[in-house]
Design a protein around this motif. Structure first.
Motif, short mmCIF file in Angstrom:
data_model
loop_
_atom_site.label_atom_id
_atom_site.label_comp_id
_atom_site.label_asym_id
_atom_site.label_seq_id
_atom_site.Cartn_x
_atom_site.Cartn_y
_atom_site.Cartn_z
N ILE A 275 0.84 -1.19 0.00
CA ILE A 275 0.00 0.00 0.00
C ILE A 275 0.88 1.25 0.00
N THR A 276 1.95 1.23 0.78
CA THR A 276 2.86 2.38 0.86
C THR A 276 3.53 2.63 -0.48
N LYS A 277 4.02 1.58 -1.13
CA LYS A 277 4.65 1.74 -2.45
C LYS A 277 3.66 2.28 -3.47
N TRP A 278 2.44 1.77 -3.42
CA TRP A 278 1.39 2.24 -4.32
C TRP A 278 1.10 3.73 -4.08
N ALA A 279 0.97 4.10 -2.82
CA ALA A 279 0.68 5.50 -2.48
C ALA A 279 1.83 6.41 -2.91
N GLN A 280 3.06 5.96 -2.71
CA GLN A 280 4.22 6.75 -3.13
C GLN A 280 4.25 6.90 -4.65
N LYS A 281 3.95 5.84 -5.37
CA LYS A 281 3.90 5.89 -6.83
C LYS A 281 2.85 6.90 -7.28
N ASN A 282 1.67 6.85 -6.68
CA ASN A 282 0.61 7.79 -7.03
C ASN A 282 0.99 9.22 -6.67
N ASN A 283 1.67 9.39 -5.56
CA ASN A 283 2.10 10.73 -5.15
C ASN A 283 3.13 11.29 -6.13
N GLN A 284 4.03 10.43 -6.61
CA GLN A 284 5.02 10.87 -7.60
C GLN A 284 4.32 11.29 -8.89
N LEU A 285 3.30 10.52 -9.29
CA LEU A 285 2.55 10.88 -10.50
C LEU A 285 1.83 12.20 -10.30
N ASP A 286 1.23 12.40 -9.12
CA ASP A 286 0.54 13.65 -8.84
C ASP A 286 1.52 14.84 -8.89
#
Length: 127
Positions: free
Chosen positions: A111-122
């Motif tokens: 979940i943390t890796k997913w959230a970080q990936k989405n944050n980088q995209l944002d």
């Protein structure tokens, strides 16, 4: 594509859940399946690969009014390293747009890796 579990997917679901270390014994696996089937606040979803049309992943969640807790997630080994976990979590977020997606001790790293990936995209989109 994220699809809801039903009885016709039982063998596939059990096979995918058996990739999780805690479910190597049939008794523990059956107990987990029963918990998902009988509980109103727990749901199993299967992931169907868009190219092959095969079911290649499973996610078990517990949901409340404020959070979706990802309890279990398993991917067929042939489809690991293809971003399937991220796709599943993206669809969960779409399905529950007003709820936070959280994990257990076992699933929080994903979940943390997913959230970080989405944050980088944002952040990339905002720059």
């Amino acid at each position: 594509m994220l699809i809801s579990y039903n009885q016709s997917y039982e063998k596939i679901a059990m096979g995918l859940l058996s990739y999780i270390e805690d479910f190597k014994s049939v008794e523990r696996l059956r107990e987990a399946m029963d918990n998902y089937i009988q509980s109103e606040d727990r749901t199993l979803y299967l992931w169907k690969d868009g190219e092959t049309e095969n079911i290649v992943g499973i996610v078990g969640v517990e949901h409340s009014d404020v959070v979706v807790l990802v309890r279990h997630i398993a991917i067929n080994p042939s489809f690991r390293q293809e971003g399937v976990v991220y796709q599943i979590l993206d669809k969960l977020q779409t399905r529950f747009p007003d709820l936070a997606i959280n994990g257990t001790l076992e699933t929080v790293p994903l979940i943390t890796k997913w959230a970080q990936k989405n944050n980088q995209l944002d952040n990339t989109v905002c720059e």
